[in-house]
Scaffold this motif. Structure first.
Motif, PDB file in Angstrom:
ATOM      1  N   LEU A  90      25.677 -11.276 -27.464  1.00 38.63           N
ATOM      2  CA  LEU A  90      25.009 -12.532 -27.084  1.00 38.63           C
ATOM      3  C   LEU A  90      23.788 -12.784 -27.964  1.00 38.63           C
ATOM      4  N   ALA A  91      23.047 -11.703 -28.226  1.00 37.47           N
ATOM      5  CA  ALA A  91      21.878 -11.841 -29.118  1.00 37.47           C
ATOM      6  C   ALA A  91      22.331 -12.283 -30.509  1.00 37.47           C
ATOM      7  N   GLY A  92      23.495 -11.790 -30.927  1.00 34.94           N
ATOM      8  CA  GLY A  92      24.043 -12.164 -32.240  1.00 34.94           C
ATOM      9  C   GLY A  92      24.392 -13.649 -32.299  1.00 34.94           C
ATOM     10  N   ILE A  93      24.886 -14.187 -31.183  1.00 40.67           N
ATOM     11  CA  ILE A  93      25.194 -15.631 -31.149  1.00 40.67           C
ATOM     12  C   ILE A  93      23.902 -16.428 -31.341  1.00 40.67           C
ATOM     13  N   CYS A  94      22.860 -15.990 -30.642  1.00 42.30           N
ATOM     14  CA  CYS A  94      21.558 -16.670 -30.791  1.00 42.30           C
ATOM     15  C   CYS A  94      21.096 -16.595 -32.249  1.00 42.30           C
ATOM     16  N   ALA A  95      21.161 -15.383 -32.817  1.00 42.20           N
ATOM     17  CA  ALA A  95      20.704 -15.191 -34.197  1.00 42.20           C
ATOM     18  C   ALA A  95      21.494 -16.085 -35.155  1.00 42.20           C
ATOM     19  N   GLY A  96      22.785 -16.240 -34.881  1.00 41.30           N
ATOM     20  CA  GLY A  96      23.628 -17.092 -35.719  1.00 41.30           C
ATOM     21  C   GLY A  96      23.172 -18.542 -35.724  1.00 41.30           C
ATOM     22  N   HIS A  97      22.476 -18.935 -34.678  1.00 38.49           N
ATOM     23  CA  HIS A  97      21.941 -20.306 -34.597  1.00 38.49           C
ATOM     24  C   HIS A  97      20.457 -20.344 -34.993  1.00 38.49           C
ATOM     25  N   GLY A  98      19.941 -19.197 -35.439  1.00 38.05           N
ATOM     26  CA  GLY A  98      18.528 -19.140 -35.835  1.00 38.05           C
ATOM     27  C   GLY A  98      17.589 -19.140 -34.640  1.00 38.05           C
ATOM     28  N   ILE A  99      18.089 -18.678 -33.499  1.00 39.12           N
ATOM     29  CA  ILE A  99      17.282 -18.680 -32.273  1.00 39.12           C
ATOM     30  C   ILE A  99      16.881 -17.256 -31.923  1.00 39.12           C
ATOM     31  N   GLU A 100      15.615 -17.066 -31.657  1.00 36.57           N
ATOM     32  CA  GLU A 100      15.131 -15.741 -31.271  1.00 36.57           C
ATOM     33  C   GLU A 100      15.702 -15.369 -29.903  1.00 36.57           C
ATOM     34  N   ALA A 101      16.303 -14.181 -29.816  1.00 37.51           N
ATOM     35  CA  ALA A 101      16.832 -13.705 -28.531  1.00 37.51           C
ATOM     36  C   ALA A 101      15.955 -12.579 -28.012  1.00 37.51           C
ATOM     37  N   VAL A 102      15.719 -12.591 -26.732  1.00 38.80           N
ATOM     38  CA  VAL A 102      14.966 -11.511 -26.096  1.00 38.80           C
ATOM     39  C   VAL A 102      15.859 -10.932 -25.010  1.00 38.80           C
ATOM     40  N   ILE A 103      16.184  -9.646 -25.140  1.00 37.67           N
ATOM     41  CA  ILE A 103      17.021  -9.003 -24.123  1.00 37.67           C
ATOM     42  C   ILE A 103      16.117  -8.252 -23.155  1.00 37.67           C
ATOM     43  N   VAL A 104      16.286  -8.523 -21.876  1.00 34.88           N
ATOM     44  CA  VAL A 104      15.491  -7.784 -20.877  1.00 34.88           C
ATOM     45  C   VAL A 104      16.422  -7.211 -19.821  1.00 34.88           C
TER      46      VAL A 104
END
Ligand code: SF4
Ligand code: SF4
Length: 288
Positions: free
Chosen positions: A274-288
């Motif tokens: 899921l974080a990778g999908i965000c990164a693919g759109h240039g969006i910072e992902a924060v996993i908690v």
């Protein structure tokens, strides 16, 4: 001793609790105000005692080991704050997802309680329940926060029409918005939250484009809905706006028993995907 009431003047709201200092409710050290009442009923709700207003049924009164609860002359529940040990027996006993410890407060009264921590906080976050059920209260509290140079954040389930409330948007610095299932699948959203989630991605886009979206948030529990599809669709709506995406691992803490038994925790692989999908759109992902 305060008698709880369900009556609310426009500028008052039922307050479940106030944290003078929190580092998990937005950027920096903040005061967090939790309002009572929600128009959703999420299967994994981590604060089910905030969902409904107390109906004064009295069930919790004899369950209080400290004798801090009683029934007032008008039938409302009296909560003695000084006697209360915060053992939570009342919350566990309540059959209605409520709390006898809710106080009906004005924005000025809330600010008075936050006052001692003002030198140490960056802002105020109002959460719930669903805080946007009380827009008049929010506007006034936001004004008071601005007067004290505090940023003002809202934590919302996304049901409110933010674009239609210019007054609230003018006073709000940022919103943390939930995407709890696929909003394009009303039946799925309703199964997860009790609400069809209509228009939530439009609201996310509106907030992001007006630079009022701090983050989107999705609680991930495998099998509850397809988080890959949800995160992908949500990301597309906030690309290039600087908003971030908080990916929250479902955990059973505080969740109602029947739901906790049915829900699964995600593994690292899924969260990284899921974080990778965000990164693919240039969006910072924060996993908690
Ligand atoms: S948390 Fe509830 S049950 Fe426990 S002492 Fe306080 S009022 Fe009583
Ligand atoms: S908090 Fe729950 S159990 Fe206690 S009086 Fe209110 S509705 Fe009844």
């Amino acid at each position: 001793m305060e008698e709880r009431s369900v009556d609310s003047t426009p500028a008052r709201a039922p307050v479940n609790r106030i944290l003078r200092s929190s580092i998990v409710d937005g950027p920096g050290n903040r005061a967090a105000v939790f309002l009572q009442g929600c128009n959703f009923d999420c299967v994994y709700c981590h604060n089910p005692e905030t969902i409904t207003l107390c109906s004064s049924c009295g069930t919790c009164v004899p369950a209080c080991p400290a004798g801090a609860l009683s029934v007032g002359e008008s039938g409302g529940i009296l909560w003695n704050r000084d006697a209360c040990t915060l053992c939570d027996s009342c919350l566990k006993t309540c059959p209605h997802n409520s709390s006898p410890r809710v106080r009906l407060l004005s924005p000025k009264e809330v600010m008075a309680e936050i006052e001692p921590s003002i030198p140490f906080i960056r802002g105020i976050t109002v959460s719930g329940g669903e805080c946007t059920l009380y827009p008049d209260f929010l506007r006034e509290l936001g004004e008071l926060a601005r007067e004290r140079s505090l940023s003002f954040f809202l934590d919302s389930n996304g049901s409110y029409d933010f674009a239609a409330d210019r007054g609230l948007m003018e006073i709000t610095d940022s919103v943390m918005l939930d995407v709890k299932a696929d909003p394009e699948n009303g039946a799925e959203y309703r199964r997860v939250t009790g609400n069809d989630g209509k228009g939530i991605l439009d609201k996310a886009e509106y907030l992001a484009k007006t630079e009022k979206l701090y983050e989107l948030r999705t609680v991930v529990s495998p099998g509850l809905f397809d988080p890959v599809a949800v995160v992908e669709k949500a990301c597309r709506r906030i690309v290039g706006t600087g908003s971030r995406y908080k990916l929250i691992r479902y955990r059973p803490v505080g969740v109602r028993q029947e739901a906790a038994a049915a829900l699964a925790e995600p593994d690292d692989l899924l969260m990284e995907k899921l974080a990778g999908i965000c990164a693919g759109h240039g969006i910072e992902a924060v996993i908690v």
